[in-house]
Scaffold this active site. Structure first.
Site, PDB file in Angstrom:
ATOM      1  N   ALA A   1      48.646  39.706  55.469  1.00  0.00           N
ATOM      2  CA  ALA A   1      48.317  39.138  56.776  1.00  0.00           C
ATOM      3  C   ALA A   1      48.645  37.647  56.757  1.00  0.00           C
ATOM      4  O   ALA A   1      48.890  37.070  55.704  1.00  0.00           O
ATOM      5  CB  ALA A   1      46.828  39.327  57.045  1.00  0.00           C
TER       6      ALA A   1
ATOM      7  N   GLY B   1      48.259  44.028  54.020  1.00  0.00           N
ATOM      8  CA  GLY B   1      48.840  44.713  55.173  1.00  0.00           C
ATOM      9  C   GLY B   1      50.224  45.266  54.853  1.00  0.00           C
ATOM     10  O   GLY B   1      50.669  46.250  55.450  1.00  0.00           O
TER      11      GLY B   1
ATOM     12  N   GLU C   1      49.540  48.539  53.606  1.00  0.00           N
ATOM     13  CA  GLU C   1      48.952  49.409  54.636  1.00  0.00           C
ATOM     14  C   GLU C   1      50.003  49.902  55.626  1.00  0.00           C
ATOM     15  O   GLU C   1      49.940  51.022  56.117  1.00  0.00           O
ATOM     16  CB  GLU C   1      47.842  48.652  55.369  1.00  0.00           C
ATOM     17  CG  GLU C   1      46.737  48.248  54.398  1.00  0.00           C
ATOM     18  CD  GLU C   1      45.523  47.677  55.099  1.00  0.00           C
ATOM     19  OE1 GLU C   1      45.628  46.554  55.599  1.00  0.00           O
ATOM     20  OE2 GLU C   1      44.492  48.375  55.153  1.00  0.00           O
TER      21      GLU C   1
ATOM     22  N   GLU D   1      43.039  42.014  48.938  1.00  0.00           N
ATOM     23  CA  GLU D   1      42.061  41.512  49.913  1.00  0.00           C
ATOM     24  C   GLU D   1      40.769  41.014  49.272  1.00  0.00           C
ATOM     25  O   GLU D   1      40.202  40.007  49.701  1.00  0.00           O
ATOM     26  CB  GLU D   1      41.723  42.611  50.938  1.00  0.00           C
ATOM     27  CG  GLU D   1      42.744  42.794  52.039  1.00  0.00           C
ATOM     28  CD  GLU D   1      43.909  43.692  51.643  1.00  0.00           C
ATOM     29  OE1 GLU D   1      44.065  44.011  50.438  1.00  0.00           O
ATOM     30  OE2 GLU D   1      44.670  44.075  52.544  1.00  0.00           O
TER      31      GLU D   1
END
Ligand code: NAI
Length: 652
Positions: free
Chosen positions: A64, A103, A106, A126
């Protein structure tokens, strides 16, 4: 168009979508918007049969855009973008060209297929910034590769390399050769196949209570008080026990909650501080000197740790001692470091021996002639250090860097009569040097810029966190430590129980409090320093430490310091003798709440930090916090004394 964060090109009926958002292809707002639009556009485009999604450069997606985390999330949110891609009626093939984090891991999980280059690596870091994955990884990853393989990635910082990813079923294949051509060929081959079941809808079986208990114990222990790792486990478990729908919901809710927490703010702050620490503006653009062979003078506590650090980073090392027996002791200690590292699975025993083989132990300083850098770690004695450097100046090449690891002596005094002082610098490691990440870099006024740059470059190679410190007593770290200890002792004199102070600091997140720490390290060294100063005629008031040492209480090594210890033991017990010895100095006993104790010590540290900043000894508040976190065990999840002080001021 180069300034678009997402590019689209066509190869026949396959659309190639490339995320091109330097430096790490982060999934910032503009990227999310464009991906959302493209998912619609490509769905509607009848000439497209499949979509390849990749990243520009050597990284797929670094995660992110963390700079957005200080603001409320903006639409489209990443989970919505992923849901849109997952719902596409045409296959999206993630072509993971390199490192893929957060991300970035993901996103492929929501695609219909995944292929990767041999260099690809998947991770979910994270938890390092106090959050959990927020876009489905806690649900999709276990369903795709199984719980046993997924949990270490989600909650324990493990990463999966491309080949292992194939074995686990995370990706369909590794594409060798022309990566994009291979990915497009794969896309064409699946374009007319029925779409596979979305990863979030795959079955996953509950491994049972024992699995969860064991995982929680392991993850909780490694978390050291941080909330995110166990919260990530909880999201995984909920999805397994109650279905993906509830799992996704809890994951998102937890993500948003943690994202807004103090802990995440502290960890983000340190993340940015650490990232910029290794390339401070002062040395940018300055070419460092080449360091392949390094010398270490003194094979005691610090010299051995420093030699191990240098060897661990692949350098060739010469370790110098004053005589044969001292050298032998040093080499034994070094061997023990590698044996211990092998035991902790940091490398194999064979690798430990290979590192030892890159080491040359010598008596005297002549054998240091070929070194590019020599770090001095002999006794803390000005005359001795001057002697060592006078010889080194003759023995070493004129461009070899000469560094001192002194804790308290002013490096200007050490270098006073040194010819060519521009190559002289302080490199202050922390004990144990092979473990502690902090490296204080202490330039003298005359130190050459490329010597300073070499210090920072070396820190990077050694995986240390470098912080420039100006010259003052104790530099940044030990100066704040002294203030912290003084404040703690002041409280004891006011009548507060020192065991309560130690307990408060452990509660705050330190591994131990200041008095336990002194018992572990030994009270005698600072006692001897004070005695030496007194002998020089300096006025050094009697301390509680002096009284304890005079009573034979030097800490754990004498089975008694501030506390009593069973012979050879490490468990601190209250001591009636200490109470009696110190009572004449102390006010009547009084209680203090842990919060009050913590606030006083933090205030003292931050106050000293502000002085250090005003005097130009440190470059920034961040630098001071890095010193505390990486050199003095300040709990990472709290950010640092300067961070906390600024937050408190901001709240008022
Ligand atoms: P130490 O007493 O464990 O080791 C010093 C070593 O230097 C001894 O093995 C001694 O034989 C050797 N030595 C003495 N004269 C020598 C000479 N002329 N040539 C070669 N070797 C010689 O001391 P320690 O704790 O390793 O400290 C070394 C330096 O590092 C000191 O300046 C100290 O202030 C500093 N330092 C110590 C830290 C600690 O936690 N112990 C932390 C950071 C810095």
């Amino acid at each position: 168009m180069p300034n678009k964060p997402v590019e689209v090109e066509r190869r026949g009926a396959v659309a190639i979508v490339t995320i091109d958002n330097p430096p790490v292809n982060a999934l910032g707002l503009a990227v999310r918007r464009r991906l959302m639009e493209l998912a619609e556009e490509l769905e509607a485009d009848g000439s497209v049969t499949a979509v390849v999604l990749t990243g520009a450069g050597t990284i797929f997606v670094g995660g992110a855009d963390i700079t957005e985390f200080d603001r409320p999330p903006e639409e489209p949110h990443l989970p919505d973008v992923l849901a849109r891609i997952e719902a596409s009626r045409k296959p999206w093939i993630a072509a993971v060209n390199g490192l893929s984090l957060g991300g970035g891991t993901e996103l492929p999980l929501a695609c219909h297929y995944r292929v990767a280059s041999p260099k690809a690596r998947f991770g979910l870091p994270e938890i390092n910034i106090g959050i959990i994955p927020g876009s489905g990884a806690t649900q999709r990853l276990p369903r795709l590769i199984g719980l046993a393989a997924a949990l270490p990635v989600i909650a324990e910082n493990a990463q999966i390399e491309a080949r292992r990813a194939v074995e686990l079923g995370l990706i369909a294949r590794v594409v060798e050769g022309d990566f994009l051509a291979g990915a497009v060929a794969f896309a064409a081959s699946v374009a007319d196949q029925p779409l596979p079941t979305p990863t979030g809808a795959l079955p996953v079986s509950d491994p049972g209570e024992a699995f969860w208990t064991e995982a929680a114990a392991r993850i909780g222990k490694a978390a050291k008080g941080a909330k995110a790792p166990l919260a990530a486990l909880e999201a995984v478990r909920t999805g397994v026990e109650r279905g993906a729908r509830e799992g996704f919901a809890l994951e998102r809710q937890t993500f948003l909650q943690l994202r807004a927490s103090e802990e995440a703010a502290a960890l983000r702050y340190l993340f940015f501080a650490e990232r910029s620490a290794s390339r401070p503006p002062a040395v940018r653009g300055i070419e460092p000197r080449r360091v392949a062979k390094a010398g270490v003078v003194g094979g005691g506590t610090m010299g051995v740790g420093i030699a191990a650090t240098l060897l661990n980073a692949g350098l060739e090392v010469v370790l110098s001692e004053r005589d044969g027996p001292s050298l032998e002791r040093g080499l034994k200690a070094l061997e023990a470091v590698f044996a211990n590292q092998a035991k902790r699975k940091m490398h194999s025993e064979e690798e430990g021996r290979a590192r030892m083989a890159r080491m040359n132990g010598i008596v005297g300083l002549d054998g240091l002639a070929g070194c590019d850098l020599v770090i001095e770690a002999v006794f803390e004695d000005l005359a001795l250090k001057r002697d060592v450097f006078a010889t080194l100046a003759k023995v070493c090449r004129a461009d070899a860097i000469l560094a001192t690891n002194t804790s308290y002596i002013d490096p200007k005094n050490i270098a006073e009569e040194l010819p060519g002082p521009t190559r002289f610098i302080g490199l202050h490691f922390f004990s144990p040097a092979q473990v502690m990440k902090l490296l204080e870099i202490i330039p003298l006024p005359q130190t050459a810029a490329d010597v300073v740059a070499t210090g920072f470059e070396l820190a990077k190679r050694l995986a240390k966190v470098p912080v420039r410190s100006g010259i003052c007593e104790g530099f940044i770290g030990n100066r704040i430590l002294k203030r912290y200890r003084t404040e703690a002792e002041k409280m004891v004199l006011e009548g507060v129980d020192f065991a309560a102070i130690d307990a408060a600091l452990r509660y705050f997140g330190y591994a131990m409090g200041p008095f336990e720490m002194q018992d572990l390290a030994g009270l005698d060294i600072s006692f001897l320093n004070r005695e030496a100063a007194r002998a020089r005629g300096e006025h050094v008031p009697e301390t509680m430490g002096d009284i304890l040492v005079r009573a034979g209480r030097k800490g754990q090594k004498t089975d008694g310091g501030w506390y009593d210890y069973m012979p050879g033991g490490r468990t601190a017990q209250p001591s009636a003798e200490v109470a009696r010895l110190l009572s004449p100095m102390r006010a009547a006993p009084k209680t203090a709440e842990p919060e009050e104790i913590i606030a006083r010590l933090l205030n003292a540290m931050a106050d000293e930090g502000r002085k250090i900043l005003e005097e130009g000894i440190a470059d920034s508040s961040e630098a001071i916090d890095l010193v505390e976190v990486h050199g003095y065990g300040f709990p990472r999840i709290r950010g640092g004394p300067m961070f906390l002080s600024a937050r408190k001021a901001g709240q008022q």
